[in-house]
Design a protein around this motif. Structure first.
Motif, PDB file in Angstrom:
ATOM      1  N   LYS A  97      24.051 -12.037 -21.215  1.00 32.67           N
ATOM      2  CA  LYS A  97      24.366 -12.214 -22.629  1.00 32.67           C
ATOM      3  C   LYS A  97      24.897 -13.616 -22.901  1.00 32.67           C
ATOM      4  O   LYS A  97      24.562 -14.229 -23.932  1.00 32.67           O
ATOM      5  N   ALA A  98      25.695 -14.139 -21.991  1.00 36.75           N
ATOM      6  CA  ALA A  98      26.249 -15.488 -22.169  1.00 36.75           C
ATOM      7  C   ALA A  98      25.133 -16.534 -22.129  1.00 36.75           C
ATOM      8  O   ALA A  98      25.133 -17.486 -22.921  1.00 36.75           O
ATOM      9  N   LEU A  99      24.175 -16.356 -21.220  1.00 36.17           N
ATOM     10  CA  LEU A  99      23.062 -17.305 -21.131  1.00 36.17           C
ATOM     11  C   LEU A  99      22.190 -17.254 -22.379  1.00 36.17           C
ATOM     12  O   LEU A  99      21.747 -18.285 -22.888  1.00 36.17           O
ATOM     13  N   LYS A 100      21.942 -16.040 -22.862  1.00 38.04           N
ATOM     14  CA  LYS A 100      21.135 -15.883 -24.083  1.00 38.04           C
ATOM     15  C   LYS A 100      21.832 -16.552 -25.267  1.00 38.04           C
ATOM     16  O   LYS A 100      21.187 -17.236 -26.078  1.00 38.04           O
ATOM     17  N   LYS A 101      23.136 -16.393 -25.347  1.00 37.93           N
ATOM     18  CA  LYS A 101      23.907 -16.981 -26.439  1.00 37.93           C
ATOM     19  C   LYS A 101      23.856 -18.504 -26.398  1.00 37.93           C
ATOM     20  O   LYS A 101      23.881 -19.171 -27.443  1.00 37.93           O
ATOM     21  N   LYS A 102      23.755 -19.065 -25.193  1.00 36.33           N
ATOM     22  CA  LYS A 102      23.695 -20.514 -25.039  1.00 36.33           C
ATOM     23  C   LYS A 102      22.310 -21.080 -25.332  1.00 36.33           C
ATOM     24  O   LYS A 102      22.117 -22.295 -25.340  1.00 36.33           O
ATOM     25  N   GLY A 103      21.334 -20.195 -25.536  1.00 34.07           N
ATOM     26  CA  GLY A 103      20.003 -20.653 -25.913  1.00 34.07           C
ATOM     27  C   GLY A 103      18.975 -20.699 -24.808  1.00 34.07           C
ATOM     28  O   GLY A 103      17.859 -21.187 -25.020  1.00 34.07           O
TER      29      GLY A 103
END
Length: 221
Positions: A97-103
């Motif tokens: 989720k953190a990676l997805k949020k970072k784009g």
């Protein structure tokens, strides 16, 4: 920005037992030991789609079972496991989720049928994390084949050196590296314990789990 490829079984989900235990039972039934077959043969078996794995077993091991009977042996327990039981490995969901949020663009690189994976992802609330799936029934290819990885390279629209694979299987790490993809070996004991020293030598990086991967380190390299 890197494109990120993720194996699922043993990397995101604590699920290898769902595949290994039935395989061990079948091998034992027919007087063989799954853990004693050559690692190259074991890697090929792991790379098969579910359909091809059942065909391989029917032809080479279960002499009194048809391919459909082998499929039935696996299907009920596997469907139930992905739909209702299997849980993520420690820290994996927050990491994704953190990676997805970072784009970052995330994709699945798995030998498991995507319909099973999607059942688990929906249950765990991560069905919208991945941009696409690369699985044998989608690509018509195995993870041990170079063309399989080229499919993901093309879909990510990046150079191989700008892609990173997270995987717990030695054969997959070798195949991806051969195509120029950076690799991160994931510990999944006891299932890849015998391969772990080889994984550490082969992979560009190796970690105990996804959550312990240090992206700052790789961005500096």
């Amino acid at each position: 920005m890197y494109g990120l490829l993720f194996d699922v079984d043993g990397t995101i989900l604590d699920s290898m037992h769902i595949w290994i235990k039935p395989l061990e039972d079948l091998f034992k039934k027919y007087g063989k030991d799954l853990n004693k077959i050559p690692k190259e043969e074991k890697g090929e078996l792991e790379a098969y789609s579910f359909e091809d794995m059942c065909g391989y077993l029917a032809e080479n091991l279960t002499y009194d079972m048809t391919k459909d009977e082998v499929k039935n042996f696996f299907e009920e327990r596997i469907d139930k496991a992905y739909s209702k039981e299997l849980m993520p490995k420690e820290g994996a969901i927050d990491f994704l989720k953190a990676l997805k949020k970072k784009g970052y663009k995330l994709s699945v690189a798995s030998s498991t049928n995507h319909t099973y994976l999607e059942k688990a992802f929906q249950r765990l609330g991560i069905s919208d994390i991945f941009d696409f799936f690369a699985t044998p029934e989608i690509t018509g290819l195995k993870k041990s084949q170079g063309e399989y990885w080229k499919y993901s390279i093309d879909k990510h629209k990046k150079k191989p050196c700008d892609l990173i694979l997270f995987d717990d299987a030695l054969y997959a790490i070798k195949a991806a590296k051969k195509e120029g993809i950076k690799t991160v070996g994931i510990k999944d004991f006891p299932w890849n314990e015998k391969e772990w020293e080889f994984i550490k030598k082969e992979a560009d990086y190796y970690v105990d789990n996804l959550a312990s991967f240090d992206f700052d380190k790789i961005l500096k390299d």
